[in-house]
Design a protein around this motif. Structure first.
Motif, PDB file in Angstrom:
ATOM      1  N   MET A 164       7.932   5.005 -13.788  1.00 13.02           N
ATOM      2  CA  MET A 164       7.024   3.864 -13.691  1.00 13.02           C
ATOM      3  C   MET A 164       6.601   3.583 -12.249  1.00 13.02           C
ATOM      4  O   MET A 164       5.438   3.360 -11.979  1.00 13.02           O
ATOM      5  N   ARG A 165       7.563   3.576 -11.326  1.00 10.22           N
ATOM      6  CA  ARG A 165       7.257   3.104  -9.968  1.00 10.22           C
ATOM      7  C   ARG A 165       7.102   4.205  -8.933  1.00 10.22           C
ATOM      8  O   ARG A 165       6.449   4.023  -7.925  1.00 10.22           O
ATOM      9  N   TYR A 166       7.763   5.344  -9.168  1.00 10.68           N
ATOM     10  CA  TYR A 166       7.616   6.441  -8.208  1.00 10.68           C
ATOM     11  C   TYR A 166       7.878   7.769  -8.891  1.00 10.68           C
ATOM     12  O   TYR A 166       8.501   7.831  -9.942  1.00 10.68           O
ATOM     13  N   GLY A 167       7.382   8.822  -8.270  1.00  9.64           N
ATOM     14  CA  GLY A 167       7.683  10.166  -8.737  1.00  9.64           C
ATOM     15  C   GLY A 167       6.923  10.558  -9.983  1.00  9.64           C
ATOM     16  O   GLY A 167       5.824  10.091 -10.265  1.00  9.64           O
ATOM     17  N   LEU A 168       7.585  11.449 -10.734  1.00 10.42           N
ATOM     18  CA  LEU A 168       6.974  12.100 -11.889  1.00 10.42           C
ATOM     19  C   LEU A 168       6.728  11.120 -13.050  1.00 10.42           C
ATOM     20  O   LEU A 168       7.486  10.171 -13.245  1.00 10.42           O
TER      21      LEU A 168
ATOM     22  N   GLN B 129       0.832  -1.207   0.000  1.00  9.36           N
ATOM     23  CA  GLN B 129       0.000   0.000   0.000  1.00  9.36           C
ATOM     24  C   GLN B 129       0.865   1.254   0.000  1.00  9.36           C
ATOM     25  O   GLN B 129       0.637   2.188  -0.755  1.00  9.36           O
ATOM     26  N   ALA B 130       1.903   1.247   0.856  1.00 10.72           N
ATOM     27  CA  ALA B 130       2.795   2.409   0.946  1.00 10.72           C
ATOM     28  C   ALA B 130       3.545   2.613  -0.366  1.00 10.72           C
ATOM     29  O   ALA B 130       3.769   3.739  -0.801  1.00 10.72           O
ATOM     30  N   MET B 131       3.922   1.513  -1.008  1.00  6.93           N
ATOM     31  CA  MET B 131       4.660   1.639  -2.264  1.00  6.93           C
ATOM     32  C   MET B 131       3.764   2.152  -3.376  1.00  6.93           C
ATOM     33  O   MET B 131       4.152   3.004  -4.165  1.00  6.93           O
ATOM     34  N   LEU B 132       2.563   1.628  -3.432  1.00  5.69           N
ATOM     35  CA  LEU B 132       1.638   2.075  -4.483  1.00  5.69           C
ATOM     36  C   LEU B 132       1.224   3.533  -4.257  1.00  5.69           C
ATOM     37  O   LEU B 132       0.929   4.244  -5.209  1.00  5.69           O
ATOM     38  N   ALA B 133       1.242   3.961  -2.998  1.00  2.00           N
ATOM     39  CA  ALA B 133       0.869   5.351  -2.706  1.00  2.00           C
ATOM     40  C   ALA B 133       1.814   6.329  -3.389  1.00  2.00           C
ATOM     41  O   ALA B 133       1.435   7.451  -3.720  1.00  2.00           O
ATOM     42  N   GLY B 134       3.053   5.913  -3.629  1.00  2.00           N
ATOM     43  CA  GLY B 134       4.018   6.799  -4.270  1.00  2.00           C
ATOM     44  C   GLY B 134       4.115   6.603  -5.774  1.00  2.00           C
ATOM     45  O   GLY B 134       4.944   7.237  -6.430  1.00  2.00           O
ATOM     46  N   ALA B 135       3.296   5.729  -6.328  1.00  2.00           N
ATOM     47  CA  ALA B 135       3.385   5.422  -7.762  1.00  2.00           C
ATOM     48  C   ALA B 135       2.724   6.515  -8.598  1.00  2.00           C
ATOM     49  O   ALA B 135       1.757   7.130  -8.157  1.00  2.00           O
ATOM     50  N   PRO B 136       3.223   6.728  -9.812  1.00  2.00           N
ATOM     51  CA  PRO B 136       2.596   7.735 -10.676  1.00  2.00           C
ATOM     52  C   PRO B 136       1.191   7.332 -11.122  1.00  2.00           C
ATOM     53  O   PRO B 136       0.348   8.192 -11.354  1.00  2.00           O
TER      54      PRO B 136
END
Lengths: 97, 503
Positions: free
Chosen positions: B328-332, A73-80
């Protein structure tokens, strides 16, 4: 001498979109940097062993025990972008161009 | 006594004996941030509520009779490169804007366990690439000594926050000088421990074979206390050392340099060095002689190639480490319009999300690693790294520590070098060799350059794992110089508008 088209090729390898202005600026700046660092290859002769790491280390082993903290959940929260509790990515296959 | 100018050691003692509460100390620092950070811009994120909650919890533990460490209840700021679940971690980059890490870095975890109060995240150059904080995607930090000047980089936010008394302590990271050069130009103390002494787990990587986190403080003892909290083996970092952490606190308390052999590096003087920097370094050496040290001049002939070596090895590691920012996985993520491919979206995202310096280094590294150039550039640089390590080994046969200026000049003006990468890179001329060899090194304030009235940093380098020697020398220098000045160097800084600090 690093040319503008070489910088464009490197940018493509590094997956970075550069504007024309950026390509121009970078070609001349990288050239200055590369001539400044060229002396290293002249001084470092063949018979010197390379150092890849400051502290010599061998592989670190540990017992193969399950140590899983659920963080999805925490990881997906930071996903674009997320779809159905998973990372959503753009299409990975395209028509041949 | 003023809670803002007090040392961390003193604050820790007052909190432990319940003469002041951690809540009071934390609130005083949050007020100082509110008063001065609009002009300093040391912080990217502040966690006032969380900090006061942590402070109250520490006060309650102390009231219940628990024995906590010497820094329990003391506020600390964290460079924005370290993952901390309570706040966004951006590494100063727009590509990670708003990203909240799913876990804590080991350093953060250790700070929390020791009862320190985490007040916020500090500004830095984008992915720690720079010597001025001007490459930060969120605007530069200003030097508290002169807000038109750079606070150093990449850890300018941590150094400026400590120098402006917004926090007594901060964490920095040092790949080529990013703890020491900011400490030097802001008149604070910055230590880069031996590589592997502090865990890199959860610290956003720039160049993994060089990166090392360390303490930023106003006194040598405070830095030593913080060093002790964050250092030590971590199974989550495969390059973490298993050797015991040296007793840096005792070294800092004694500051005994009698009989210590100090080697002055001949290569780090002369052309390109500001006269005021050379003068203050000479006077620092005289002070150490007074304190009983012996001084010899030593030559490390390959150090002149350290900067060039660094600008081959570091970008190579950068180009690989920063490949993960793919949108893909984080950020912009930019250009995900339903027709663009993953590869196009990655290219657009990186083009938009990375700043100029990050792009420059990624492309330089891609070049240095590409077929046909690998041996000439990266291969040669690795050989030079061996030669630089051998220079250190030879020098340490004759002396116990090496010393030099921490940086060739005092703080330059914001904007002065931003369009001249090579001039910017020269800021790290003296600090880079220690990273390449993996040894511990530190910068201690040694006076103001007469020509501009700005702080000068004195660099001390010790053999690998002998970090206590950094503190021995730093404490001796601090004792001799503060006796001469009648106060800490930072007490001489011009007062900031609205500041609440009383020296």
């Amino acid at each position: 001498m690093l040319t503008r088209s070489e910088v464009a090729r490197l940018a493509a390898l590094a997956r970075i979109e550069l504007s024309d202005d950026e390509l121009d600026a970078m070609a001349s700046q990288l050239d200055v940097i590369l001539s400044a660092v060229a002396a290293v290859s002249e001084v470092a002769s063949q018979d010197i062993p390379p150092t890849s790491h400051a502290v010599p280390l061998t592989n670190v082993m540990r017992p193969d025990v399950l140590n899983w903290v659920p963080r999805s959940q925490a990881m997906l929260a930071g996903a674009p972008d997320v779809e159905n509790g998973r990372f959503r990515v753009p299409q990975i296959l395209q028509e041949e161009q | 006594m003023n809670l803002l100018s007090a040392s961390a050691a003193e604050l820790g003692r007052l909190i432990a004996t319940r003469e002041v509460s951690s809540v009071e100390v934390t609130r005083a620092h949050l007020d100082q941030i509110a008063a001065v950070d609009t002009c300093i811009h040391a912080f990217l994120a502040i966690d006032a509520t969380g900090a006061l909650r942590q402070a109250a919890a520490t006060d309650a533990r102390i009231a219940a009779g628990e024995q906590l460490g010497p820094l329990a209840g003391v506020p600390i700021a964290i460079k924005d490169l370290l993952c901390y679940q309570a706040l966004p971690t951006t590494a100063g980059s727009r590509i990670l804007e708003g990203w909240v890490p799913p876990y804590n870095s080991t350093v953060v975890q250790r700070l929390i366990a020791a009862g320190l109060v985490l007040i916020g995240k500090t500004n830095c150059d984008e992915f720690a690439m720079g010597s001025s904080t001007e490459t930060s995607g969120y605007g530069p930090t200003h030097n508290p000594w002169d807000t038109a000047r750079i606070p150093g980089g990449s850890g300018g936010g941590s150094a400026a926050a400590v120098a402006a008394c917004e926090t007594p302590l901060a964490i920095g990271t040092d790949t080529g000088g990013s703890i020491r050069q900011p400490a030097a130009v802001t008149g604070s103390v910055g230590v880069k421990p031996t590589y592997g002494m502090v865990s890199r787990y959860g610290i956003i990587a720039m160049a993994s074979s060089l990166d090392q986190a360390g303490p930023v403080a106003r006194t040598t003892l405070d830095a030593a206390l913080l060093h002790t909290v964050i250092a030590g083996h971590d199974p989550m970092d495969s390059t973490s050392l298993t050797t015991p952490v040296p007793d840096v606190v005792t070294a800092a308390r004694l500051g005994d340099v009698r009989g210590l052999r100090i080697g002055l590096v001949r290569e780090f003087s002369g052309e390109g060095y500001a006269p005021g920097v050379e003068l203050r370094v000479q006077q620092a050496i005289a002070a150490l002689l007074t304190a009983g040290a012996e001084v010899v001049e030593v030559s490390c002939p390959h150090f002149i190639h350290a900067l060039a070596t660094y600008y081959l090895i570091m970008p190579a590691e950068v180009s690989s480490n920063l490949a993960r920012y793919d949108g893909m996985r984080y950020g912009l993520r930019i250009g995900d319009d339903g027709t663009n491919s993953t590869e196009t979206v990655t290219r657009l995202t990186r083009g938009k999300g990375f700043g100029t310096e990050a792009k420059r280094r990624i492309i330089l590294g891609t070049y240095a690693l590409s077929a046909g150039y690998y041996d000439a550039y990266y291969g040669s640089a690795q050989k030079m790294r061996t030669l630089i390590a051998r220079d250190f080994a030879t020098a340490f046969e004759r002396c116990d520590v090496l010393v030099s200026p921490a940086t060739p000049t005092t703080a330059f003006k914001l904007g002065e070098r931003i369009d001249d990468p090579l001039a910017m890179y020269m800021s790290d001329l003296c600090t880079i060799p220690a990273n390449l060899a993996g040894i511990g090194a530190a910068s201690f304030p040694c006076g103001l350059a007469p020509e501009d009235g700005l702080p000068v940093g004195f660099q001390v380098m010790a053999p690998a794992l002998r970090d206590e020697r950094l503190y021995q020398v730093g404490a001796a220098l601090e004792r001799e110089l503060t006796a001469k000045w009648g106060s800490q160097l930072l007490a001489q800084a011009p007062a900031l508008t609205d500041t609440k600090v009383v020296w």
